[in-house]
Design an enzyme around this catalytic site. Structure first.
Site, short mmCIF file in Angstrom:
data_model
loop_
_atom_site.label_atom_id
_atom_site.label_comp_id
_atom_site.label_asym_id
_atom_site.label_seq_id
_atom_site.Cartn_x
_atom_site.Cartn_y
_atom_site.Cartn_z
N ARG A 180 8.23 0.24 3.09
CA ARG A 180 8.65 1.63 3.35
C ARG A 180 7.77 2.27 4.43
O ARG A 180 6.70 2.80 4.16
CB ARG A 180 8.62 2.43 2.05
CG ARG A 180 9.77 2.05 1.11
CD ARG A 180 9.63 2.64 -0.25
NE ARG A 180 8.61 1.99 -1.06
CZ ARG A 180 8.33 2.31 -2.32
NH1 ARG A 180 8.98 3.28 -2.91
NH2 ARG A 180 7.39 1.66 -2.98
N PHE B 27 5.62 0.60 -11.07
CA PHE B 27 5.93 -0.74 -11.59
C PHE B 27 7.15 -0.74 -12.52
O PHE B 27 8.10 -1.52 -12.33
CB PHE B 27 4.69 -1.28 -12.31
CG PHE B 27 4.87 -2.62 -12.95
CD1 PHE B 27 4.75 -3.80 -12.21
CD2 PHE B 27 5.14 -2.74 -14.31
CE1 PHE B 27 4.90 -5.05 -12.81
CE2 PHE B 27 5.29 -3.98 -14.91
CZ PHE B 27 5.17 -5.14 -14.16
N SER C 233 -1.90 -10.82 -13.59
CA SER C 233 -1.50 -9.91 -14.67
C SER C 233 -1.86 -10.57 -16.00
O SER C 233 -1.94 -11.81 -16.08
CB SER C 233 0.02 -9.68 -14.62
OG SER C 233 0.48 -9.09 -15.82
N LYS D 50 2.91 -14.84 -12.21
CA LYS D 50 1.51 -14.41 -12.28
C LYS D 50 0.61 -15.54 -12.77
O LYS D 50 -0.58 -15.58 -12.44
CB LYS D 50 1.38 -13.16 -13.15
CG LYS D 50 2.08 -11.93 -12.55
CD LYS D 50 1.54 -11.62 -11.15
CE LYS D 50 2.10 -10.32 -10.59
NZ LYS D 50 1.56 -9.98 -9.27
N ALA E 109 0.82 -1.22 0.00
CA ALA E 109 0.00 0.00 0.00
C ALA E 109 0.85 1.27 0.00
O ALA E 109 0.32 2.36 0.16
CB ALA E 109 -0.94 -0.02 1.20
N VAL F 200 6.92 -9.13 2.72
CA VAL F 200 6.09 -10.34 2.52
C VAL F 200 6.91 -11.57 2.14
O VAL F 200 6.40 -12.69 2.16
CB VAL F 200 4.97 -10.13 1.46
CG1 VAL F 200 3.96 -9.09 1.91
CG2 VAL F 200 5.55 -9.81 0.09
N TYR G 236 8.59 -13.28 -14.43
CA TYR G 236 7.48 -12.43 -13.96
C TYR G 236 6.14 -13.03 -14.40
O TYR G 236 5.23 -13.25 -13.58
CB TYR G 236 7.62 -10.99 -14.48
CG TYR G 236 6.41 -10.15 -14.07
CD1 TYR G 236 6.18 -9.86 -12.74
CD2 TYR G 236 5.50 -9.70 -15.03
CE1 TYR G 236 5.06 -9.12 -12.34
CE2 TYR G 236 4.38 -8.97 -14.65
CZ TYR G 236 4.17 -8.68 -13.30
OH TYR G 236 3.05 -7.97 -12.92
#
Ligand code: NDP
Ligand code: 8X3
Length: 251
Positions: A35, A187, A137, A154, A10, A58, A150
């Protein structure tokens, strides 16, 4: 009754837009990311909305479990988990891609989703209601050069979400995989290791999706009546579509 949503990632992009959207709608919002200063700024902005901010990675199973164990009582019954934290790193072909980057994508996009889901789903099952939203995605369905790991992470997320639905059959817990195409957030800046020029050129001369579009879709899926489950939701900007398969010809 006030509902509680837990959003991973978030501190930027989709997750930040979702936090704003759900806080505005009167939800209790749990915001997470690595962060801490960004989480604190967002919590301050959303006040007096009920917000709980937790900074952790995570990728760490221990950190995820400690986060869930440490949730304040009023935030502990999570109605909606959004597994949004994730990233693409690099666009090099598989034969020369950076193995550390591959590992980070697997640990974040796959393992992060697994750790969060496994920690929060038992509570949902116990309460007989809940909703797990995952961020897939279009790269999880359609291949493109350089998407190698990547896209594969997904594809994992998409199939995990479908299999989760099968396991949760009869529990009242819903599962939705959101599968966006190009969206302008941080991204590409992350994908290209902070190279602003290269990141900016991805969206040059076209109208990409924006974070609020995705927050809107998540809100839509979550707000439908409890007997309705959106399994998968694939969305692209109008300016992005499909091309022919390339053919390597002998000259
Ligand atoms: P952003 O880079 O803008 O945001 C990513 C968020 O994930 C940040 O809040 C970041 O927080 C968090 N994050 C990354 N790694 C970790 C970690 N190890 N632990 C905790 N949090 C982490 O990207 P988007 O908002 O665009 O992406 C959100 C999701 O949507 C991702 O899963 C992405 O793959 C997916 N997606 C994006 C598309 C796009 O074109 N933008 C299209 C399709 C899917 P922090 O750095 O503070 O930890
Ligand atoms: C991000 C969308 O098209 O850049 O998942 O792979 S794309």
């Amino acid at each position: 009754m006030t509902k509680t949503i837990c959003i991973t990632g978030a501190t930027a992009g989709f997750g930040e837009a979702m936090a704003r959207r759900f806080a505005r709608e009167g939800w209790r919002v749990i915001i997470t990311g690595r962060r801490r200063e960004r989480l604190e700024a967002l919590a301050g902005e959303l006040a007096p909305a009920p917000v709980h901010a937790a900074a952790f990675d995570v990728q760490s199973r221990q950190a995820v479990e400690a986060f869930v164990a440490g949730l304040p009582a009023e935030f502990a019954a999570v109605d909606v988990l959004v597994n949004n934290a994730g990233l693409a790193l690099g666009l090099d072909p598989a034969q020369s891609a950076d193995l550390d980057q591959w590992e980070t994508m697997v640990d974040t996009n796959i393992k992060g989703t697994l750790f969060m889901t496994r920690a929060l789903v038992p509570g949902m099952v116990g309460r007989g209601r809940g909703h797990v939203v995952t961020l897939g995605s279009i790269a999880g369905t359609y291949p493109y050069p350089g998407a190698n790991v990547y896209g594969a992470t997904k594809a994992f997320v998409r199939q995990f979400a479908l299999n989760l639905r099968a396991d949760l059959h009869g529990t009242g817990v819903r599962v939705t995989n959101i599968e966006p195409g190009m969206a302008e957030t941080e991204f590409s800046l992350v994908r290209f290791s902070g190279d602003e020029g290269r990141a900016g050129s991805v969206y040059q001369g076209m109208q990409p999706l924006v974070a609020d579009d995705i927050a809107e879709l998540v809100h839509y899926a979550v707000s439908l009546p409890p007997h309705v489950n959106v399994n998968r939701l694939e969305v692209m900007p109008v300016a992005q579509s499909f091309g022919p398969f390339p053919v390597a010809r002998q000259s």
